[in-house]
Design a protein around this motif. Structure first.
Motif, PDB file in Angstrom:
ATOM      1  N   LYS A 152      12.243 -16.773   4.269  1.00 29.79           N
ATOM      2  CA  LYS A 152      10.703 -16.466   3.655  1.00 29.79           C
ATOM      3  C   LYS A 152      10.535 -14.944   3.132  1.00 29.79           C
ATOM      4  CE  LYS A 152       8.880 -20.301   6.692  1.00 29.79           C
ATOM      5  NZ  LYS A 152       7.596 -20.367   7.656  1.00 29.79           N
ATOM      6  N   THR A 153       9.673 -15.099   2.350  1.00 29.55           N
ATOM      7  CA  THR A 153       9.555 -13.630   1.735  1.00 29.55           C
ATOM      8  C   THR A 153       8.111 -13.341   1.267  1.00 29.55           C
ATOM      9  OG1 THR A 153       9.738 -14.496  -0.711  1.00 29.55           O
ATOM     10  CG2 THR A 153      12.055 -13.862   0.258  1.00 29.55           C
ATOM     11  N   VAL A 154       7.972 -12.218   1.201  1.00 31.66           N
ATOM     12  CA  VAL A 154       6.501 -11.761   0.667  1.00 31.66           C
ATOM     13  C   VAL A 154       6.654 -10.606  -0.380  1.00 31.66           C
ATOM     14  CG1 VAL A 154       6.647  -9.882   2.207  1.00 31.66           C
ATOM     15  CG2 VAL A 154       4.467 -10.595   1.736  1.00 31.66           C
ATOM     16  N   THR A 155       5.877 -10.596  -1.223  1.00 33.41           N
ATOM     17  CA  THR A 155       5.653  -9.537  -2.269  1.00 33.41           C
ATOM     18  C   THR A 155       5.108  -8.548  -1.909  1.00 33.41           C
ATOM     19  OG1 THR A 155       5.742 -11.342  -4.087  1.00 33.41           O
ATOM     20  CG2 THR A 155       5.307  -9.120  -4.839  1.00 33.41           C
ATOM     21  N   PRO A 156       5.455  -7.092  -2.036  1.00 30.45           N
ATOM     22  CA  PRO A 156       4.780  -6.121  -1.546  1.00 30.45           C
ATOM     23  C   PRO A 156       3.361  -5.914  -2.243  1.00 30.45           C
ATOM     24  CG  PRO A 156       7.081  -5.409  -2.023  1.00 30.45           C
ATOM     25  CD  PRO A 156       6.898  -6.859  -2.614  1.00 30.45           C
ATOM     26  N   SER A 157       2.204  -5.145  -1.502  1.00 31.40           N
ATOM     27  CA  SER A 157       0.951  -5.323  -2.226  1.00 31.40           C
ATOM     28  C   SER A 157       0.390  -3.841  -2.037  1.00 31.40           C
ATOM     29  CB  SER A 157       0.067  -6.432  -1.767  1.00 31.40           C
ATOM     30  OG  SER A 157      -0.019  -6.481  -0.323  1.00 31.40           O
ATOM     31  N   PHE A 158      -0.586  -3.479  -2.752  1.00 38.56           N
ATOM     32  CA  PHE A 158      -1.473  -2.457  -2.595  1.00 38.56           C
ATOM     33  C   PHE A 158      -2.624  -2.705  -1.608  1.00 38.56           C
ATOM     34  CE2 PHE A 158       1.159  -1.321  -6.087  1.00 38.56           C
ATOM     35  CZ  PHE A 158       1.266   0.263  -6.194  1.00 38.56           C
ATOM     36  N   GLN A 159      -2.781  -2.024  -0.372  1.00 40.50           N
ATOM     37  CA  GLN A 159      -3.644  -2.325   0.249  1.00 40.50           C
ATOM     38  C   GLN A 159      -4.042  -0.972   1.241  1.00 40.50           C
ATOM     39  OE1 GLN A 159      -3.473  -5.891   3.004  1.00 40.50           O
ATOM     40  NE2 GLN A 159      -1.415  -6.071   2.169  1.00 40.50           N
ATOM     41  N   GLU A 160      -5.242  -1.003   1.737  1.00 39.30           N
ATOM     42  CA  GLU A 160      -5.443   0.336   2.625  1.00 39.30           C
ATOM     43  C   GLU A 160      -5.037  -0.017   4.063  1.00 39.30           C
ATOM     44  OE1 GLU A 160      -9.298   2.230   2.753  1.00 39.30           O
ATOM     45  OE2 GLU A 160     -10.015   0.320   1.611  1.00 39.30           O
ATOM     46  N   LEU A 161      -4.631   1.058   4.608  1.00 44.65           N
ATOM     47  CA  LEU A 161      -4.373   0.697   6.281  1.00 44.65           C
ATOM     48  C   LEU A 161      -5.648   0.672   7.022  1.00 44.65           C
ATOM     49  CD1 LEU A 161      -1.345   3.368   6.476  1.00 44.65           C
ATOM     50  CD2 LEU A 161      -1.060   0.861   5.898  1.00 44.65           C
ATOM     51  N   THR A 162      -5.395   0.114   8.117  1.00 45.47           N
ATOM     52  CA  THR A 162      -6.392   0.113   9.033  1.00 45.47           C
ATOM     53  C   THR A 162      -5.973   0.725  10.345  1.00 45.47           C
ATOM     54  OG1 THR A 162      -7.499  -1.853   8.041  1.00 45.47           O
ATOM     55  CG2 THR A 162      -8.347  -1.492  10.244  1.00 45.47           C
ATOM     56  N   PHE A 163      -6.520   1.770  10.943  1.00 49.79           N
ATOM     57  CA  PHE A 163      -6.099   2.393  12.194  1.00 49.79           C
ATOM     58  C   PHE A 163      -7.039   1.839  13.212  1.00 49.79           C
ATOM     59  CE2 PHE A 163      -4.774   5.123   8.699  1.00 49.79           C
ATOM     60  CZ  PHE A 163      -3.779   5.086   8.942  1.00 49.79           C
ATOM     61  N   ILE A 164      -6.450   1.384  14.389  1.00 51.23           N
ATOM     62  CA  ILE A 164      -7.334   0.529  15.478  1.00 51.23           C
ATOM     63  C   ILE A 164      -6.900   1.575  16.802  1.00 51.23           C
ATOM     64  CG2 ILE A 164      -7.928  -1.319  16.786  1.00 51.23           C
ATOM     65  CD1 ILE A 164      -6.938  -2.897  14.145  1.00 51.23           C
ATOM     66  N   ILE A 165      -7.842   1.906  17.579  1.00 52.36           N
ATOM     67  CA  ILE A 165      -7.740   2.335  18.825  1.00 52.36           C
ATOM     68  C   ILE A 165      -8.331   1.339  19.686  1.00 52.36           C
ATOM     69  CG2 ILE A 165      -8.281   4.331  20.337  1.00 52.36           C
ATOM     70  CD1 ILE A 165      -8.318   6.230  18.073  1.00 52.36           C
ATOM     71  N   GLU A 166      -7.563   0.849  20.725  1.00 51.85           N
ATOM     72  CA  GLU A 166      -8.077   0.134  21.743  1.00 51.85           C
ATOM     73  C   GLU A 166      -7.693   0.610  23.165  1.00 51.85           C
ATOM     74  OE1 GLU A 166      -6.638  -3.742  19.816  1.00 51.85           O
ATOM     75  OE2 GLU A 166      -8.536  -4.331  20.427  1.00 51.85           O
ATOM     76  N   GLY A 167      -8.677   0.433  23.915  1.00 49.42           N
ATOM     77  CA  GLY A 167      -8.338   0.895  25.415  1.00 49.42           C
ATOM     78  C   GLY A 167      -9.520   0.564  26.478  1.00 49.42           C
ATOM     79  N   GLU A 168      -9.094   0.923  27.594  1.00 47.94           N
ATOM     80  CA  GLU A 168     -10.114   1.102  28.636  1.00 47.94           C
ATOM     81  C   GLU A 168      -9.862   2.048  29.575  1.00 47.94           C
ATOM     82  OE1 GLU A 168     -10.969  -2.927  30.363  1.00 47.94           O
ATOM     83  OE2 GLU A 168     -12.148  -3.521  28.589  1.00 47.94           O
ATOM     84  N   GLY A 169     -10.640   2.507  30.467  1.00 49.16           N
ATOM     85  CA  GLY A 169     -10.638   3.378  31.429  1.00 49.16           C
ATOM     86  C   GLY A 169     -11.740   3.853  32.274  1.00 49.16           C
ATOM     87  N   THR A 229      11.787   4.836   1.511  1.00 52.71           N
ATOM     88  CA  THR A 229      11.229   5.833   2.078  1.00 52.71           C
ATOM     89  C   THR A 229       9.800   5.543   2.820  1.00 52.71           C
ATOM     90  OG1 THR A 229      12.322   7.376   0.570  1.00 52.71           O
ATOM     91  CG2 THR A 229      10.691   8.297   2.036  1.00 52.71           C
ATOM     92  N   LEU A 230       9.587   5.632   4.092  1.00 54.07           N
ATOM     93  CA  LEU A 230       8.582   5.070   4.528  1.00 54.07           C
ATOM     94  C   LEU A 230       7.410   6.297   4.650  1.00 54.07           C
ATOM     95  CD1 LEU A 230      10.092   3.384   7.811  1.00 54.07           C
ATOM     96  CD2 LEU A 230       9.714   2.248   5.646  1.00 54.07           C
ATOM     97  N   GLY A 231       6.168   5.573   4.592  1.00 59.00           N
ATOM     98  CA  GLY A 231       4.907   6.424   4.797  1.00 59.00           C
ATOM     99  C   GLY A 231       4.234   6.119   6.258  1.00 59.00           C
ATOM    100  N   LYS A 232       2.795   6.064   6.041  1.00 62.47           N
ATOM    101  CA  LYS A 232       2.182   5.777   7.235  1.00 62.47           C
ATOM    102  C   LYS A 232       2.403   4.322   7.611  1.00 62.47           C
ATOM    103  CE  LYS A 232      -1.011   9.810   7.535  1.00 62.47           C
ATOM    104  NZ  LYS A 232      -2.180  10.159   7.478  1.00 62.47           N
ATOM    105  N   THR A 233       1.882   3.892   8.707  1.00 58.61           N
ATOM    106  CA  THR A 233       1.882   2.601   8.988  1.00 58.61           C
ATOM    107  C   THR A 233       0.530   2.145  10.011  1.00 58.61           C
ATOM    108  OG1 THR A 233       2.928   0.784  10.412  1.00 58.61           O
ATOM    109  CG2 THR A 233       3.133   2.938  11.167  1.00 58.61           C
ATOM    110  N   ASP A 234       0.274   0.914  10.042  1.00 59.64           N
ATOM    111  CA  ASP A 234      -0.984   0.670  10.884  1.00 59.64           C
ATOM    112  C   ASP A 234      -0.225  -0.465  12.064  1.00 59.64           C
ATOM    113  OD1 ASP A 234      -1.036  -1.555   9.629  1.00 59.64           O
ATOM    114  OD2 ASP A 234      -3.064  -1.283   8.725  1.00 59.64           O
ATOM    115  N   ALA A 235      -1.053  -1.250  12.456  1.00 58.84           N
ATOM    116  CA  ALA A 235      -0.903  -2.130  13.504  1.00 58.84           C
ATOM    117  C   ALA A 235       0.071  -3.114  12.766  1.00 58.84           C
ATOM    118  CB  ALA A 235      -1.794  -2.971  14.219  1.00 58.84           C
TER     119      ALA A 235
END
Length: 381
Positions: A45-62, A344-350
């Protein structure tokens, strides 16, 4: 003559029919052979690269902690007679926390006062004797009596200072009092025993300094955050009850598991990644500390980049790569093969990985395969 020509024509037709049948069967066999081979090829199975914004998520409890803990020591060495506070009590500056058994010190003070009285009586006696001796006119005796009285007066002064010091100590150390307004966070005193001089008898939180919460996330996620940003924390699992917090510090936290403390990704799950510790400050008069808090904070990158799913990236000794499907046209149908494409990789999100170089955006990137793949291998799509 006509019979011969007719026979030759018949043979030619027979040869043509036989050749047609032969080539037809050859095509059929080739087709079915190719079809059978296609069925046995790995399916992708394949996917075509697409132009998108990254979404950075912080989750946690304490747990909310106090920013400033003040230790309160008992240096008297006396036994604890009464404990007037418990953990969680709000106390005011000067309020008694612990009462101590000062009976031994009180008795010692009474003994010293008795010694002072004895010295005073002795001085009175010397003074009377001096008056009687003064009538005889014996200068040597008078001089000795005078020296003895002066020496005794000095002893009395020393004794009076000693008594004053003991009185002040007894008054100041008879109780352990709160040095600030705050909340009791720890009580180490035990009834009937002396406090350990190296350990605080009580610990208090200075509420005027606010509360804090610490959360560890991976370093790549933290690189998108700024000190001073305000976020909402929910209280005790209730997402409808929130309190404002400010990001005050971002510090190194060593290696951490990529699944803990927020979502940023960049490596395979459960692999060690560099971590950062976030410290949030909370200034809320209704909170005393110890409450459970949690966060779900989303932040957009603000810019669209060429992205692919982050879990399709592989690694070998030459670097990071993805598999792409290439199509080759042939007389019996199109053939598809997989090729390595180093990137060459850039930033990443989840879930998304930015690609800086190596892809144009039109490729078919392999996301799933029914079998392990090798470069140049034919696949079905």
């Amino acid at each position: 003559m006509e019979v011969v020509e007719h026979s030759q024509m018949k043979r030619k037709r027979t040869v043509k029919v036989a050749a047609a049948i032969f080539f037809g069967l050859l095509l059929v066999v080739t087709f079915f052979s190719n079809t059978f081979q296609q069925i046995t090829l790995p399916k992708v199975k394949t996917v075509t690269p697409s132009f998108q914004e990254l979404t950075f998520i912080i989750e946690g409890e304490g747990t909310l902690l106090h920013q400033n803990i003040v230790p309160v020591y008992d240096a008297s060495g006396w036994k604890v007679e009464q404990i007037d506070v418990e953990v969680g009590d709000y106390v005011e500056k000067g309020q008694v926390l612990i009462k101590l058994d000062a009976s031994t010190a009180h008795n010692a003070l009474l003994d010293e006062k008795s010694r002072l009285k004895q010295q005073q009586l002795r001085l009175e006696q010397l003074q009377e004797n001096y008056k009687l001796t003064a009538q005889t006119g014996d200068e040597s005796t008078l001089r000795n009596a005078q020296i003895e009285m002066e020496s005794l007066k000095l002893d009395i002064e020393i004794q009076e200072r000693k008594i004053r010091t003991m009185q002040e100590k007894n008054e100041s150390q008879a109780t352990v009092a709160a040095p600030i307004d705050g909340v009791v966070t720890e009580v180490n005193a035990t009834l009937g025993t002396s406090s350990n001089p190296g350990q605080p008898a009580v610990q208090m939180a200075d509420l005027s300094q606010g509360l804090m919460w610490e959360l560890t996330v991976d370093a790549e996620l933290a690189s998108n955050l700024e000190i001073g940003e305000e976020v909402s924390l929910y209280i005790n699992g209730n997402t409808g009850q929130t309190v404002q917090a400010t990001l005050e510090k971002i510090e190194d936290a060593g290696n951490m598991n990529s699944e803990s403390g927020g979502s940023a990704g960049g490596e395979a799950a459960n692999s060690p990644v560099s971590g950062k510790q976030l410290t949030f400050a909370v200034y809320e008069s209704d909170l005393k500390g110890g409450e459970r808090v949690g966060i779900k904070w989303e932040k957009k990158s603000g810019r669209a980049n060429l992205t692919i799913p982050k879990d399709v990236v592989h690694t070998d000794n030459q670097g990071k790569y993805v598999y792409v499907v290439e199509e080759k046209k042939g007389p019996l149908g199109n053939q598809f093969t997989v090729q390595k494409r180093y990137v060459t990789l850039g930033k990443t999100d989840a879930s998304k990985q930015v690609i800086q170089n190596g892809l144009l955006g039109e490729e078919q990137v392999v996301t799933e395969s029914s079998e392990p793949l090798n470069e140049g291998e034919r696949v079905r799509w």
